[in-house]
Design a protein around this motif. Structure first.
Motif, PDB file in Angstrom:
ATOM      1  N   SER A   2       0.829  -1.211   0.000  1.00 58.93           N
ATOM      2  CA  SER A   2       0.000   0.000   0.000  1.00 58.93           C
ATOM      3  C   SER A   2       0.858   1.252   0.000  1.00 58.93           C
ATOM      4  N   LEU A   3       1.928   1.238   0.800  1.00 60.45           N
ATOM      5  CA  LEU A   3       2.822   2.403   0.849  1.00 60.45           C
ATOM      6  C   LEU A   3       3.527   2.612  -0.487  1.00 60.45           C
ATOM      7  N   ASP A   4       3.917   1.522  -1.143  1.00 56.99           N
ATOM      8  CA  ASP A   4       4.568   1.628  -2.452  1.00 56.99           C
ATOM      9  C   ASP A   4       3.643   2.302  -3.468  1.00 56.99           C
ATOM     10  N   LEU A   5       2.376   1.877  -3.495  1.00 58.05           N
ATOM     11  CA  LEU A   5       1.406   2.458  -4.435  1.00 58.05           C
ATOM     12  C   LEU A   5       1.054   3.892  -4.049  1.00 58.05           C
ATOM     13  N   ALA A   6       0.953   4.148  -2.744  1.00 54.24           N
ATOM     14  CA  ALA A   6       0.635   5.506  -2.284  1.00 54.24           C
ATOM     15  C   ALA A   6       1.734   6.484  -2.668  1.00 54.24           C
ATOM     16  N   GLU A   7       2.968   6.019  -2.648  1.00 53.29           N
ATOM     17  CA  GLU A   7       4.110   6.866  -3.019  1.00 53.29           C
ATOM     18  C   GLU A   7       3.994   7.327  -4.472  1.00 53.29           C
ATOM     19  N   GLN A   8       3.450   6.471  -5.338  1.00 47.85           N
ATOM     20  CA  GLN A   8       3.253   6.836  -6.745  1.00 47.85           C
ATOM     21  C   GLN A   8       2.067   7.774  -6.911  1.00 47.85           C
ATOM     22  N   LEU A   9       1.123   7.708  -5.972  1.00 43.10           N
ATOM     23  CA  LEU A   9      -0.135   8.431  -6.121  1.00 43.10           C
ATOM     24  C   LEU A   9      -0.071   9.883  -5.677  1.00 43.10           C
ATOM     25  N   VAL A  10       0.631  10.173  -4.580  1.00 41.16           N
ATOM     26  CA  VAL A  10       0.505  11.480  -3.939  1.00 41.16           C
ATOM     27  C   VAL A  10       1.032  12.635  -4.788  1.00 41.16           C
ATOM     28  N   ASP A  11       2.049  12.397  -5.635  1.00 41.28           N
ATOM     29  CA  ASP A  11       2.569  13.422  -6.541  1.00 41.28           C
ATOM     30  C   ASP A  11       2.979  14.696  -5.787  1.00 41.28           C
ATOM     31  N   ASN A  12       3.653  14.506  -4.648  1.00 40.79           N
ATOM     32  CA  ASN A  12       4.117  15.624  -3.842  1.00 40.79           C
ATOM     33  C   ASN A  12       5.470  15.227  -3.249  1.00 40.79           C
ATOM     34  N   PRO A  13       6.559  15.910  -3.647  1.00 39.86           N
ATOM     35  CA  PRO A  13       7.901  15.510  -3.196  1.00 39.86           C
ATOM     36  C   PRO A  13       8.030  15.423  -1.678  1.00 39.86           C
ATOM     37  N   ALA A  14       7.429  16.376  -0.963  1.00 37.35           N
ATOM     38  CA  ALA A  14       7.522  16.372   0.504  1.00 37.35           C
ATOM     39  C   ALA A  14       6.811  15.150   1.086  1.00 37.35           C
ATOM     40  N   MET A  15       5.640  14.809   0.522  1.00 33.94           N
ATOM     41  CA  MET A  15       4.894  13.656   1.025  1.00 33.94           C
ATOM     42  C   MET A  15       5.607  12.355   0.679  1.00 33.94           C
ATOM     43  N   VAL A  16       6.215  12.289  -0.502  1.00 31.07           N
ATOM     44  CA  VAL A  16       6.987  11.097  -0.886  1.00 31.07           C
ATOM     45  C   VAL A  16       8.119  10.868   0.120  1.00 31.07           C
ATOM     46  N   ALA A  17       8.789  11.954   0.505  1.00 26.69           N
ATOM     47  CA  ALA A  17       9.870  11.835   1.500  1.00 26.69           C
ATOM     48  C   ALA A  17       9.325  11.349   2.845  1.00 26.69           C
ATOM     49  N   LYS A  18       8.134  11.809   3.216  1.00 26.08           N
ATOM     50  CA  LYS A  18       7.517  11.388   4.477  1.00 26.08           C
ATOM     51  C   LYS A  18       7.152   9.902   4.435  1.00 26.08           C
ATOM     52  N   ILE A  19       6.679   9.449   3.284  1.00 23.90           N
ATOM     53  CA  ILE A  19       6.323   8.029   3.144  1.00 23.90           C
ATOM     54  C   ILE A  19       7.570   7.158   3.275  1.00 23.90           C
ATOM     55  N   LYS A  20       8.662   7.598   2.666  1.00 20.91           N
ATOM     56  CA  LYS A  20       9.929   6.862   2.792  1.00 20.91           C
ATOM     57  C   LYS A  20      10.386   6.826   4.252  1.00 20.91           C
ATOM     58  N   GLU A  21      10.224   7.954   4.937  1.00 14.02           N
ATOM     59  CA  GLU A  21      10.592   8.021   6.349  1.00 14.02           C
ATOM     60  C   GLU A  21       9.704   7.096   7.178  1.00 14.02           C
ATOM     61  N   CYS A  22       8.430   7.049   6.831  1.00 14.47           N
ATOM     62  CA  CYS A  22       7.482   6.164   7.524  1.00 14.47           C
ATOM     63  C   CYS A  22       7.918   4.708   7.387  1.00 14.47           C
ATOM     64  N   ARG A  23       8.332   4.339   6.180  1.00 15.12           N
ATOM     65  CA  ARG A  23       8.771   2.956   5.948  1.00 15.12           C
ATOM     66  C   ARG A  23      10.039   2.648   6.752  1.00 15.12           C
ATOM     67  N   LYS A  24      10.966   3.609   6.813  1.00 14.57           N
ATOM     68  CA  LYS A  24      12.195   3.407   7.584  1.00 14.57           C
ATOM     69  C   LYS A  24      11.905   3.227   9.068  1.00 14.57           C
ATOM     70  N   LEU A  25      10.967   4.023   9.585  1.00 16.91           N
ATOM     71  CA  LEU A  25      10.602   3.925  11.001  1.00 16.91           C
ATOM     72  C   LEU A  25       9.973   2.568  11.316  1.00 16.91           C
ATOM     73  N   MET A  26       9.210   2.051  10.372  1.00 16.18           N
ATOM     74  CA  MET A  26       8.590   0.739  10.563  1.00 16.18           C
ATOM     75  C   MET A  26       9.634  -0.379  10.549  1.00 16.18           C
ATOM     76  N   GLU A  27      10.601  -0.239   9.644  1.00 18.78           N
ATOM     77  CA  GLU A  27      11.636  -1.273   9.516  1.00 18.78           C
ATOM     78  C   GLU A  27      12.637  -1.223  10.662  1.00 18.78           C
ATOM     79  N   GLY A  28      12.909   0.003  11.147  1.00 19.14           N
ATOM     80  CA  GLY A  28      13.882   0.165  12.217  1.00 19.14           C
ATOM     81  C   GLY A  28      15.305   0.004  11.710  1.00 19.14           C
ATOM     82  N   SER A  29      16.249  -0.100  12.630  1.00 14.82           N
ATOM     83  CA  SER A  29      17.666  -0.278  12.281  1.00 14.82           C
ATOM     84  C   SER A  29      18.319  -1.184  13.322  1.00 14.82           C
ATOM     85  N   GLU A  30      19.623  -1.319  13.217  1.00 16.94           N
ATOM     86  CA  GLU A  30      20.350  -2.179  14.165  1.00 16.94           C
ATOM     87  C   GLU A  30      20.232  -1.654  15.592  1.00 16.94           C
TER      88      GLU A  30
END
Length: 357
Positions: free
Chosen positions: A238-266
């Motif tokens: 859903s996030l992958d498709l939403a990233e194509q849909l929003v057509d807003n650079p700032a929102m695309v960056a937020k979606i990428k950040e959202c995915r990173k927060l979900m995945e976490g890090s070491e």
């Protein structure tokens, strides 16, 4: 058939909403997509509608799937084609089409609101310029003749305006070309898809309009997520498709950040989808909690739809407030400018006439 496709343009938001709404009603009535297309073809009122529906019907008659027929028509945006294919695969095509109809109705409503908010002030500014130019080019020279006959001439502000009017008259061709260029740019940014995209990109970064366009992007994200969750897609897809849909650079960056927060890090463990929505700045804390409740209750698609409706209401209110402020402001500015021009001429003239008396 290829020549026919070339003549057809991508369907507008309104046309997409009508198509999806009609197909959804037909499917809910128990008809197949193929039968639905035939029914719509029989009821088609325009030649253009028949040109769009005929290829879809022919593809379906050859035994190909409805999503493939829609894709081959060449007039549907990629997002609509992808969602129709997902809906067909998941067995929820009627629900997906209904959600798409709501989505494109929402897109059309936002587009019309933006168009009205831009067009109305533009027309008022044009009227202001016309009134001022008539005063400067036609009226002030008449007053100048009166001053000359009285043995004096204009001074100060009125003299500067008169010189400005004379310059415009001298370079009238260049001025007319400039006006034509401005009108062409307005049409380009309001009518041409590439121009609309550039205008949207500029407004999404311009400080005075950024917050408004952030709301539009958030509403578009919520609307898209509502469709995808109704189709049964997982959060990552859903996030992958939403990233194509929003057509807003700032929102695309937020979606990428959202995915990173979900995945976490070491060093940092991942957080839930609802929490990442708030931390990435996509939704407010309240809306994020609503999403969390939606996941727990199994009605997250309905929650996203309610959030999209809330953003629509906020956008409408923002537009109404802006226009209600802008309209009287422009009228006041026009009145003040006209008064200043006339007073700059009439007051000295009254002084001369009183001294003669």
């Amino acid at each position: 058939m290829a020549d026919t496709k070339k003549k057809l343009k991508t369907l507008t938001n309104k046309e997409l909403a009508v198509f999806c709404d009609q197909m959804s009603m037909i499917l809910k009535a128990g008809q197949t997509p193929e039968a639905g297309i035939q029914l719509m073809l029989e009821d088609a009122a325009t030649e253009e509608a028949k040109l769009i529906l005929n290829p879809i019907a022919e593809t379906c008659n050859r035994g190909e799937s409805f999503p493939e027929a829609v894709k081959n028509a060449g007039v549907f945006p990629k997002y609509a084609v992808d969602m129709i294919e997902i809906g067909n695969t998941s067995g929820k095509l009627d629900e997906v089409l209904e959600s798409l109809a709501n989505h494109y109705n929402r897109e059309e409503s936002v587009a019309q609101a933006i168009k009205s908010a831009v067009t109305y002030p533009f027309l008022i500014v044009c009227m202001m310029l016309i009134v001022i130019l008539v005063l400067v080019i036609k009226v002030l020279p008449i007053f100048q003749q009166v001053f000359v006959q009285l043995g004096t001439e204009m001074t100060g502000f009125s003299k500067g305006l008169l010189n400005f009017g004379n310059t415009l008259t001298t370079y009238s061709v260049a001025f007319i070309v400039l006006l034509i260029v401005i009108a062409a740019l307005f049409v380009f940014f309001m009518k041409v898809p590439a121009g609309k995209k550039l205008f949207s990109k500029f407004c999404s970064t311009f400080p005075l309009t950024k917050s408004f366009y952030d709301k539009i992007a958030s509403g578009r994200f919520a609307s898209g997520m509502a469709i995808m969750k109704a189709a049964g897609l997982d959060t990552d897809t859903s996030l992958d498709l939403a990233e194509q849909l929003v057509d807003n650079p700032a929102m695309v960056a937020k979606i990428k950040e959202c995915r990173k927060l979900m995945e976490g890090s070491e060093d940092t463990p991942g957080i839930s989808f609802s929490e990442s929505l708030a931390k990435a700045g996509i939704f407010s804390a309240m809306y994020s909690k609503m999403v969390n409740i939606g996941f727990k209750s199994g009605s997250v698609d309905k929650v996203f739809k309610k959030i999209a409706d809330s953003y629509d209401e906020e956008i409408d209110n923002s537009m109404s407030n802006m226009i209600s402020i802008l309209e009287p402001t422009l009228v006041i500015i026009l009145s003040i400018v006209v008064c200043l021009i006339l007073l700059s001429v009439i007051m000295p003239l009254m002084g001369i006439m009183s001294s003669i008396g």
